[in-house]
Design a protein around this motif. Structure first.
Motif, mmCIF file in Angstrom:
data_model
loop_
_atom_site.group_PDB
_atom_site.id
_atom_site.type_symbol
_atom_site.label_atom_id
_atom_site.label_comp_id
_atom_site.label_asym_id
_atom_site.label_seq_id
_atom_site.Cartn_x
_atom_site.Cartn_y
_atom_site.Cartn_z
ATOM 1 N N UNK A 1 0.834 -1.211 0.000
ATOM 2 C CA UNK A 1 0.000 0.000 0.000
ATOM 3 C C UNK A 1 0.866 1.257 0.000
ATOM 4 N N UNK A 2 0.283 2.348 -0.429
ATOM 5 C CA UNK A 2 0.949 3.636 -0.283
ATOM 6 C C UNK A 2 1.020 3.943 1.215
ATOM 7 N N UNK A 3 1.836 4.912 1.632
ATOM 8 C CA UNK A 3 1.876 5.260 3.061
ATOM 9 C C UNK A 3 0.490 5.640 3.612
ATOM 10 N N UNK A 4 -0.285 6.392 2.849
ATOM 11 C CA UNK A 4 -1.622 6.779 3.315
ATOM 12 C C UNK A 4 -2.528 5.559 3.431
ATOM 13 N N UNK A 5 -2.497 4.691 2.416
ATOM 14 C CA UNK A 5 -3.294 3.460 2.474
ATOM 15 C C UNK A 5 -2.862 2.594 3.654
ATOM 16 N N UNK A 6 -1.571 2.562 3.924
ATOM 17 C CA UNK A 6 -1.065 1.785 5.056
ATOM 18 C C UNK A 6 -1.630 2.279 6.383
ATOM 19 N N UNK A 7 -1.714 3.591 6.550
ATOM 20 C CA UNK A 7 -2.279 4.151 7.780
ATOM 21 C C UNK A 7 -3.763 3.818 7.895
ATOM 22 N N UNK A 8 -4.482 3.919 6.786
ATOM 23 C CA UNK A 8 -5.908 3.581 6.797
ATOM 24 C C UNK A 8 -6.089 2.096 7.079
ATOM 25 N N UNK A 9 -5.282 1.249 6.449
ATOM 26 C CA UNK A 9 -5.354 -0.199 6.704
ATOM 27 C C UNK A 9 -5.121 -0.517 8.171
ATOM 28 N N UNK A 10 -4.104 0.106 8.757
ATOM 29 C CA UNK A 10 -3.825 -0.131 10.182
ATOM 30 C C UNK A 10 -5.023 0.250 11.042
#
Length: 196
Positions: A152-161
């Motif tokens: 994931x992109x960094x933003x997607x990674x934060x949302x996923x978390x």
């Protein structure tokens, strides 16, 4: 669904005959937890219900937590792949979380058993929990961005978390009896609305 899910145990690859035994044990586990709840559930009783020797059941499952976690894993593994759709990411993520939350929602005894079993500390449960977590994460990433393959992109990674924490918290919340699994799905939808 790949054939591998139905022929591979947490512990080893299985022949067709062994896979049939494991399938009978997981089916019997669902019946047993419906009949006795998780507190009265034993691998020995599941073996009896499945028509196999207890030693055979323990060949495949080290504990009741392992057996019930396998039931959840098999149900999760049968979900169809997340497909691209004209809906936006918010709607796709809500749909993914809802289908996961509702995997066992119509079976309260099994739902409670899965919540307890997934928190087990034996190595086979830990292995399945890792598979379950990776599968849920992949499904959520596919819902967020169907065109993305891999990281994931960094933003997607934060949302996923945040979504993973919300799901885990909702699972524990429902497992403690504070809400039903159906209500859990609705509350997760509210979290997605806030995040997306």
């Amino acid at each position: 669904m790949s054939g591998e899910v139905m022929t591979e145990s947490t512990r080893r690859r299985l022949s067709d005959r062994q896979a049939g035994t494991v399938r009978r044990l997981t089916d019997a586990a669902v019946e047993e937890v419906r009949a006795t709840g998780f507190d009265g559930f034993t691998v020995r009783n599941v073996a009896r219900r499945a028509g196999v020797a207890p030693a055979t059941a323990y060949t495949y499952f080290t504990s009741k937590n392992h057996l019930v976690t396998e039931v959840f894993w098999r149900r999760l593994s049968t979900l169809p792949p997340v497909r691209p759709s004209p809906e936006g990411p918010r709607e796709r993520v809500v749909a993914v979380l809802r289908e996961i939350a509702l995997l066992v929602s119509d079976e309260p005894e099994l739902a409670a058993a899965c919540t307890t079993a997934l928190l087990g500390s034996d190595p086979d449960v830990q292995e399945l929990r890792l598979r379950i977590g990776k599968t849920i994460r992949r499904r959520l990433l596919s819902a967020l961005n169907p065109d993305r393959a891999g990281r994931p992109t960094p933003e997607e990674g934060r949302v996923l978390n945040a979504l993973e924490f919300a799901y885990a918290g909702a699972l524990v919340h429902a497992g403690m009896g504070y809400s039903s699994y159906a209500e859990m799905a609705d509350r997760l939808a509210e979290v997605v609305e806030l995040l997306l």
